[in-house]
Scaffold this active site. Structure first.
Site, PDB file in Angstrom:
ATOM      1  N   HIS A   1       4.374   0.985   4.205  1.00 16.57           N
ATOM      2  CA  HIS A   1       3.011   0.691   3.738  1.00 16.57           C
ATOM      3  C   HIS A   1       1.962   1.040   4.794  1.00 16.57           C
ATOM      4  CE1 HIS A   1       2.149  -3.697   5.300  1.00 16.57           C
ATOM      5  NE2 HIS A   1       2.768  -2.982   6.215  1.00 16.57           N
TER       6      HIS A   1
ATOM      7  N   HIS B   1       0.802  -1.225   0.000  1.00 16.72           N
ATOM      8  CA  HIS B   1       0.000   0.000   0.000  1.00 16.72           C
ATOM      9  C   HIS B   1       0.834   1.274   0.000  1.00 16.72           C
ATOM     10  CE1 HIS B   1      -4.424   1.140   1.120  1.00 16.72           C
ATOM     11  NE2 HIS B   1      -3.985   1.814   0.092  1.00 16.72           N
TER      12      HIS B   1
ATOM     13  N   GLU C   1      -1.964  -4.955  -2.126  1.00 18.77           N
ATOM     14  CA  GLU C   1      -1.638  -5.943  -1.095  1.00 18.77           C
ATOM     15  C   GLU C   1      -2.056  -7.370  -1.449  1.00 18.77           C
ATOM     16  OE1 GLU C   1       0.332  -5.521   1.402  1.00 18.77           O
ATOM     17  OE2 GLU C   1       0.370  -3.350   1.808  1.00 18.77           O
TER      18      GLU C   1
ATOM     19  N   ASP D   1      -6.794  -6.429   2.347  1.00 15.57           N
ATOM     20  CA  ASP D   1      -6.958  -6.841   3.741  1.00 15.57           C
ATOM     21  C   ASP D   1      -8.137  -6.146   4.406  1.00 15.57           C
ATOM     22  OD1 ASP D   1      -6.165  -4.375   4.946  1.00 15.57           O
ATOM     23  OD2 ASP D   1      -4.087  -5.000   5.106  1.00 15.57           O
TER      24      ASP D   1
ATOM     25  N   ASP E   1      -9.952  -0.358   3.895  1.00 12.74           N
ATOM     26  CA  ASP E   1      -8.758  -0.963   4.488  1.00 12.74           C
ATOM     27  C   ASP E   1      -9.030  -1.345   5.937  1.00 12.74           C
ATOM     28  OD1 ASP E   1      -6.083  -1.542   5.255  1.00 12.74           O
ATOM     29  OD2 ASP E   1      -5.278   0.074   4.043  1.00 12.74           O
TER      30      ASP E   1
ATOM     31  N   ASP F   1      -7.420  -1.824  -0.232  1.00 16.84           N
ATOM     32  CA  ASP F   1      -6.483  -2.820   0.272  1.00 16.84           C
ATOM     33  C   ASP F   1      -7.276  -4.111   0.467  1.00 16.84           C
ATOM     34  OD1 ASP F   1      -4.831  -4.426   1.940  1.00 16.84           O
ATOM     35  OD2 ASP F   1      -3.833  -2.642   2.732  1.00 16.84           O
TER      36      ASP F   1
ATOM     37  N   ASP G   1      -3.359   3.399   7.986  1.00 14.29           N
ATOM     38  CA  ASP G   1      -2.169   3.808   7.220  1.00 14.29           C
ATOM     39  C   ASP G   1      -1.838   5.279   7.466  1.00 14.29           C
ATOM     40  OD1 ASP G   1      -2.030   1.246   6.310  1.00 14.29           O
ATOM     41  OD2 ASP G   1      -2.872   1.653   4.342  1.00 14.29           O
TER      42      ASP G   1
ATOM     43  N   HIS H   1      -6.703  -1.088   8.023  1.00 10.76           N
ATOM     44  CA  HIS H   1      -5.781  -0.208   8.732  1.00 10.76           C
ATOM     45  C   HIS H   1      -5.985   1.248   8.302  1.00 10.76           C
ATOM     46  CE1 HIS H   1      -3.951  -4.232   8.184  1.00 10.76           C
ATOM     47  NE2 HIS H   1      -3.637  -4.094   9.463  1.00 10.76           N
TER      48      HIS H   1
END
Length: 300
Positions: A140, A100, A272, A229, A123, A227, A127, A125
Protein backbone atom coordinates in the site's frame (compact mmCIF):
# COMPACT_ATOMS: atom_id res chain seq x y z
CA UNK A 1 -19.39 14.95 -14.05
CA UNK A 2 -21.28 12.00 -15.45
CA UNK A 3 -24.66 11.54 -13.74
CA UNK A 4 -24.30 7.74 -13.84
CA UNK A 5 -22.02 6.42 -11.10
CA UNK A 6 -20.93 2.84 -10.47
CA UNK A 7 -19.64 2.04 -6.99
CA UNK A 8 -17.01 -0.69 -6.77
CA UNK A 9 -15.96 -2.03 -3.38
CA UNK A 10 -12.49 -3.50 -2.91
CA UNK A 11 -12.20 -5.16 0.53
CA UNK A 12 -8.43 -5.34 0.33
CA UNK A 13 -6.30 -5.51 3.47
CA UNK A 14 -3.29 -7.36 2.05
CA UNK A 15 -1.28 -4.30 1.03
CA UNK A 16 -0.38 -3.74 4.69
CA UNK A 17 -0.46 -5.63 8.00
CA UNK A 18 -3.19 -3.98 10.10
CA UNK A 19 -6.44 -5.88 9.80
CA UNK A 20 -9.81 -4.22 9.45
CA UNK A 21 -9.41 -2.02 6.39
CA UNK A 22 -11.09 -4.74 4.32
CA UNK A 23 -14.32 -3.61 6.02
CA UNK A 24 -13.90 -0.10 4.64
CA UNK A 25 -16.33 -0.49 1.70
CA UNK A 26 -19.03 -1.82 4.04
CA UNK A 27 -18.46 1.03 6.49
CA UNK A 28 -18.75 3.61 3.71
CA UNK A 29 -21.95 2.02 2.44
CA UNK A 30 -23.31 1.92 6.00
CA UNK A 31 -22.52 5.65 6.29
CA UNK A 32 -24.95 6.23 3.42
CA UNK A 33 -22.96 6.87 0.26
CA UNK A 34 -25.62 5.52 -2.11
CA UNK A 35 -28.39 7.57 -0.52
CA UNK A 36 -26.16 10.66 -0.38
CA UNK A 37 -25.47 10.57 -4.10
CA UNK A 38 -29.04 9.71 -5.05
CA UNK A 39 -30.24 12.71 -3.03
CA UNK A 40 -28.23 14.99 -5.34
CA UNK A 41 -29.77 13.35 -8.41
CA UNK A 42 -27.14 10.83 -9.44
CA UNK A 43 -28.05 7.46 -10.87
CA UNK A 44 -26.07 5.11 -8.64
CA UNK A 45 -25.31 1.48 -9.41
CA UNK A 46 -23.56 -0.55 -6.71
CA UNK A 47 -21.47 -3.23 -8.37
CA UNK A 48 -20.72 -4.87 -5.02
CA UNK A 49 -17.26 -6.00 -3.97
CA UNK A 50 -14.35 -7.43 -5.93
CA UNK A 51 -13.51 -10.87 -4.55
CA UNK A 52 -10.16 -10.88 -2.76
CA UNK A 53 -8.24 -14.16 -2.40
CA UNK A 54 -7.04 -14.81 1.12
CA UNK A 55 -3.58 -16.26 1.85
CA UNK A 56 -3.25 -18.46 4.89
CA UNK A 57 -0.62 -16.11 6.33
CA UNK A 58 1.02 -12.84 5.34
CA UNK A 59 3.47 -14.04 2.73
CA UNK A 60 6.74 -12.85 1.30
CA UNK A 61 7.85 -14.31 -2.00
CA UNK A 62 11.27 -15.90 -2.28
CA UNK A 63 12.75 -13.25 -4.55
CA UNK A 64 11.33 -10.13 -2.89
CA UNK A 65 10.26 -8.72 0.47
CA UNK A 66 6.86 -7.68 -0.90
CA UNK A 67 4.05 -9.01 1.24
CA UNK A 68 1.15 -10.86 -0.43
CA UNK A 69 2.44 -9.97 -3.89
CA UNK A 70 0.47 -12.60 -5.81
CA UNK A 71 -2.83 -11.85 -4.07
CA UNK A 72 -2.47 -8.09 -4.57
CA UNK A 73 -1.55 -8.61 -8.22
CA UNK A 74 -4.54 -10.89 -8.86
CA UNK A 75 -6.96 -8.48 -7.17
CA UNK A 76 -5.49 -5.57 -9.14
CA UNK A 77 -6.15 -7.36 -12.44
CA UNK A 78 -9.77 -7.99 -11.41
CA UNK A 79 -10.26 -4.38 -10.41
CA UNK A 80 -8.62 -3.07 -13.59
CA UNK A 81 -11.02 -5.12 -15.74
CA UNK A 82 -14.03 -4.01 -13.70
CA UNK A 83 -13.15 -0.31 -13.77
CA UNK A 84 -12.41 -0.45 -17.49
CA UNK A 85 -15.82 -1.99 -18.17
CA UNK A 86 -17.52 0.75 -16.13
CA UNK A 87 -15.82 3.45 -18.22
CA UNK A 88 -16.78 1.66 -21.44
CA UNK A 89 -20.39 1.87 -20.25
CA UNK A 90 -19.93 5.66 -19.99
CA UNK A 91 -20.31 5.62 -16.21
CA UNK A 92 -18.21 7.26 -13.50
CA UNK A 93 -16.21 4.67 -11.49
CA UNK A 94 -16.22 5.36 -7.75
CA UNK A 95 -13.94 2.86 -6.00
CA UNK A 96 -14.13 2.22 -2.26
CA UNK A 97 -11.19 0.70 -0.36
CA UNK A 98 -9.59 -1.14 1.19
CA UNK A 99 -5.98 -0.17 1.54
CA UNK A 100 -4.27 2.08 -0.98
CA UNK A 101 -2.72 -0.80 -2.92
CA UNK A 102 -6.05 -0.93 -4.78
CA UNK A 103 -4.98 2.16 -6.75
CA UNK A 104 -2.70 -0.10 -8.79
CA UNK A 105 -5.78 -1.78 -10.26
CA UNK A 106 -7.87 1.39 -10.45
CA UNK A 107 -5.28 3.28 -12.49
CA UNK A 108 -4.56 0.29 -14.72
CA UNK A 109 -8.23 0.12 -15.68
CA UNK A 110 -8.71 3.85 -16.05
CA UNK A 111 -5.54 5.00 -17.82
CA UNK A 112 -6.08 2.89 -20.94
CA UNK A 113 -9.06 5.13 -21.77
CA UNK A 114 -7.04 8.37 -21.72
CA UNK A 115 -4.07 9.73 -23.64
CA UNK A 116 -2.83 11.86 -20.74
CA UNK A 117 -4.50 10.88 -17.48
CA UNK A 118 -3.90 13.23 -14.56
CA UNK A 119 -3.82 12.05 -10.96
CA UNK A 120 -4.49 13.95 -7.74
CA UNK A 121 -2.95 11.95 -4.89
CA UNK A 122 -4.56 13.30 -1.70
CA UNK A 123 -2.49 11.60 0.98
CA UNK A 124 -0.13 12.00 3.90
CA UNK A 125 2.26 9.67 2.08
CA UNK A 126 3.80 9.62 -1.38
CA UNK A 127 3.21 5.88 -1.94
CA UNK A 128 6.26 5.97 -4.20
CA UNK A 129 8.22 3.14 -2.61
CA UNK A 130 9.51 -0.01 -4.28
CA UNK A 131 10.83 -3.28 -2.89
CA UNK A 132 14.27 -1.64 -2.75
CA UNK A 133 13.19 1.48 -0.83
CA UNK A 134 10.29 0.28 1.33
CA UNK A 135 11.09 -0.13 5.03
CA UNK A 136 8.14 -2.53 5.47
CA UNK A 137 7.46 -4.35 2.20
CA UNK A 138 3.84 -3.22 2.41
CA UNK A 139 2.44 -2.73 -1.09
CA UNK A 140 0.00 0.00 0.00
CA UNK A 141 3.08 2.25 0.08
CA UNK A 142 3.88 1.53 -3.59
CA UNK A 143 0.84 2.11 -5.84
CA UNK A 144 1.92 5.45 -7.29
CA UNK A 145 5.39 4.13 -8.08
CA UNK A 146 3.88 1.03 -9.70
CA UNK A 147 1.56 3.23 -11.77
CA UNK A 148 4.62 5.13 -13.01
CA UNK A 149 6.06 1.81 -14.16
CA UNK A 150 8.56 1.61 -11.29
CA UNK A 151 8.77 -1.54 -9.19
CA UNK A 152 8.09 -5.25 -9.39
CA UNK A 153 6.75 -6.42 -12.77
CA UNK A 154 3.80 -8.15 -11.08
CA UNK A 155 2.62 -4.68 -10.02
CA UNK A 156 3.78 -2.49 -12.91
CA UNK A 157 2.39 -4.83 -15.59
CA UNK A 158 -1.23 -4.87 -14.42
CA UNK A 159 -3.55 -4.46 -17.40
CA UNK A 160 -0.87 -5.55 -19.85
CA UNK A 161 1.06 -2.27 -20.01
CA UNK A 162 3.62 -0.53 -17.82
CA UNK A 163 3.31 3.23 -17.31
CA UNK A 164 -0.24 4.30 -16.44
CA UNK A 165 0.51 7.92 -15.63
CA UNK A 166 3.32 10.33 -16.47
CA UNK A 167 5.16 11.97 -13.55
CA UNK A 168 4.36 15.44 -14.88
CA UNK A 169 0.64 14.61 -14.70
CA UNK A 170 0.65 13.90 -10.95
CA UNK A 171 -0.09 16.27 -8.07
CA UNK A 172 0.38 15.02 -4.50
CA UNK A 173 -1.55 17.03 -1.89
CA UNK A 174 -1.09 16.80 1.87
CA UNK A 175 2.26 14.98 2.05
CA UNK A 176 3.93 15.00 5.45
CA UNK A 177 5.55 11.55 5.71
CA UNK A 178 7.99 10.65 2.93
CA UNK A 179 10.71 8.02 2.94
CA UNK A 180 14.16 8.91 1.59
CA UNK A 181 13.69 6.87 -1.59
CA UNK A 182 10.41 8.65 -2.25
CA UNK A 183 12.01 12.07 -1.85
CA UNK A 184 14.67 11.13 -4.37
CA UNK A 185 12.09 9.85 -6.86
CA UNK A 186 9.99 13.01 -6.52
CA UNK A 187 13.02 15.19 -7.31
CA UNK A 188 14.29 12.89 -10.06
CA UNK A 189 10.94 12.70 -11.88
CA UNK A 190 9.77 16.25 -11.19
CA UNK A 191 6.53 15.28 -9.47
CA UNK A 192 4.50 18.23 -8.21
CA UNK A 193 3.93 18.03 -4.44
CA UNK A 194 2.06 20.27 -2.02
CA UNK A 195 3.26 19.30 1.44
CA UNK A 196 1.50 20.50 4.59
CA UNK A 197 4.02 23.35 4.63
CA UNK A 198 2.64 24.68 1.34
CA UNK A 199 -0.95 24.17 2.45
CA UNK A 200 -0.28 26.08 5.68
CA UNK A 201 1.69 28.79 3.90
CA UNK A 202 -0.48 29.57 0.87
CA UNK A 203 -3.81 28.02 1.88
CA UNK A 204 -5.95 25.28 0.38
CA UNK A 205 -7.71 27.67 -2.01
CA UNK A 206 -4.48 28.52 -3.82
CA UNK A 207 -3.27 24.92 -3.72
CA UNK A 208 -6.42 23.76 -5.47
CA UNK A 209 -6.46 26.65 -7.94
CA UNK A 210 -2.89 25.83 -8.96
CA UNK A 211 -3.60 22.09 -9.10
CA UNK A 212 -6.67 22.53 -11.29
CA UNK A 213 -4.87 24.92 -13.63
CA UNK A 214 -1.79 22.68 -13.82
CA UNK A 215 -3.76 19.53 -14.70
CA UNK A 216 -6.37 21.18 -16.91
CA UNK A 217 -3.72 22.32 -19.36
CA UNK A 218 -2.17 18.92 -20.00
CA UNK A 219 -4.65 16.11 -19.26
CA UNK A 220 -7.79 14.67 -20.84
CA UNK A 221 -9.09 13.17 -17.59
CA UNK A 222 -8.19 13.34 -13.88
CA UNK A 223 -8.38 10.56 -11.31
CA UNK A 224 -8.74 11.50 -7.63
CA UNK A 225 -7.11 9.03 -5.25
CA UNK A 226 -8.03 10.14 -1.73
CA UNK A 227 -6.50 8.41 1.27
CA UNK A 228 -8.36 9.31 4.46
CA UNK A 229 -5.02 9.58 6.25
CA UNK A 230 -4.48 12.74 4.22
CA UNK A 231 -6.79 14.33 6.78
CA UNK A 232 -5.69 15.04 10.33
CA UNK A 233 -6.30 12.06 12.65
CA UNK A 234 -8.55 14.26 14.79
CA UNK A 235 -10.99 14.36 11.88
CA UNK A 236 -10.32 10.89 10.45
CA UNK A 237 -9.08 8.59 13.23
CA UNK A 238 -9.98 5.29 11.55
CA UNK A 239 -6.90 4.85 9.36
CA UNK A 240 -3.98 2.44 9.54
CA UNK A 241 -1.11 4.92 9.25
CA UNK A 242 -2.22 8.21 10.86
CA UNK A 243 0.15 11.18 10.74
CA UNK A 244 -0.41 14.21 12.95
CA UNK A 245 -0.70 17.67 11.46
CA UNK A 246 -2.87 16.82 8.46
CA UNK A 247 -5.43 18.55 6.29
CA UNK A 248 -8.52 19.64 8.19
CA UNK A 249 -12.07 18.47 7.56
CA UNK A 250 -13.08 21.92 6.34
CA UNK A 251 -10.04 22.31 4.08
CA UNK A 252 -10.85 18.92 2.55
CA UNK A 253 -14.43 19.96 1.88
CA UNK A 254 -13.16 23.10 0.18
CA UNK A 255 -10.81 21.03 -1.96
CA UNK A 256 -13.65 18.71 -3.03
CA UNK A 257 -15.98 21.65 -3.69
CA UNK A 258 -13.40 23.30 -5.93
CA UNK A 259 -12.88 20.04 -7.83
CA UNK A 260 -16.65 19.80 -8.30
CA UNK A 261 -16.74 23.32 -9.73
CA UNK A 262 -13.81 22.60 -12.03
CA UNK A 263 -15.50 19.52 -13.56
CA UNK A 264 -12.11 17.89 -14.20
CA UNK A 265 -12.55 14.70 -12.15
CA UNK A 266 -13.42 11.66 -14.28
CA UNK A 267 -12.90 8.88 -11.72
CA UNK A 268 -12.24 8.61 -7.99
CA UNK A 269 -11.36 6.30 -5.15
CA UNK A 270 -11.55 6.73 -1.38
CA UNK A 271 -9.31 4.39 0.61
CA UNK A 272 -7.88 3.32 3.98
CA UNK A 273 -11.08 3.54 6.06
CA UNK A 274 -10.54 1.06 8.91
CA UNK A 275 -13.66 0.63 11.09
CA UNK A 276 -11.76 -1.31 13.76
CA UNK A 277 -9.57 1.72 14.42
CA UNK A 278 -12.43 4.20 14.07
CA UNK A 279 -14.73 6.01 16.48
CA UNK A 280 -18.40 5.16 15.78
CA UNK A 281 -17.79 5.08 12.00
CA UNK A 282 -16.57 8.69 12.06
CA UNK A 283 -14.02 8.24 9.27
CA UNK A 284 -16.46 6.54 6.91
CA UNK A 285 -18.95 9.34 7.60
CA UNK A 286 -16.25 11.89 6.74
CA UNK A 287 -15.50 10.00 3.53
CA UNK A 288 -19.16 10.09 2.51
CA UNK A 289 -19.42 13.81 3.28
CA UNK A 290 -16.36 14.51 1.13
CA UNK A 291 -17.82 12.46 -1.71
CA UNK A 292 -20.95 14.55 -1.45
CA UNK A 293 -18.89 17.72 -1.93
CA UNK A 294 -16.91 16.17 -4.78
CA UNK A 295 -20.11 15.41 -6.64
CA UNK A 296 -21.52 18.90 -6.21
CA UNK A 297 -23.57 18.78 -3.02
CA UNK A 298 -24.29 22.30 -1.76
CA UNK A 299 -25.68 23.76 1.42
CA UNK A 300 -27.91 26.19 -0.50
Amino acid sequence: MKKDITIIGVPMDLGQTRRGVDMGPSAIRYAGIVERLEDINYNVQDFGDIEIARPGTIEETIETNLKNLQEVSTASEKLADTVSNVIQENRFPLVLGGDHSIAIGSLAGIAKHYENLGVIWYDAHGDLNTADTSPSGNIHGMPLAASLGIGHESLTGIGGYEQKVKPENIVIIGARSLDEGEKELIKERGIKVYTMHEIDRIGMTRVMEETIEYLSKKTDGVHLSLDLDGLDPLDAPGVGTPVLGGISYRESHLAMEMLAESQIITSAEFVEVNPILDERNKTATVAVALMGSLFGEKLL
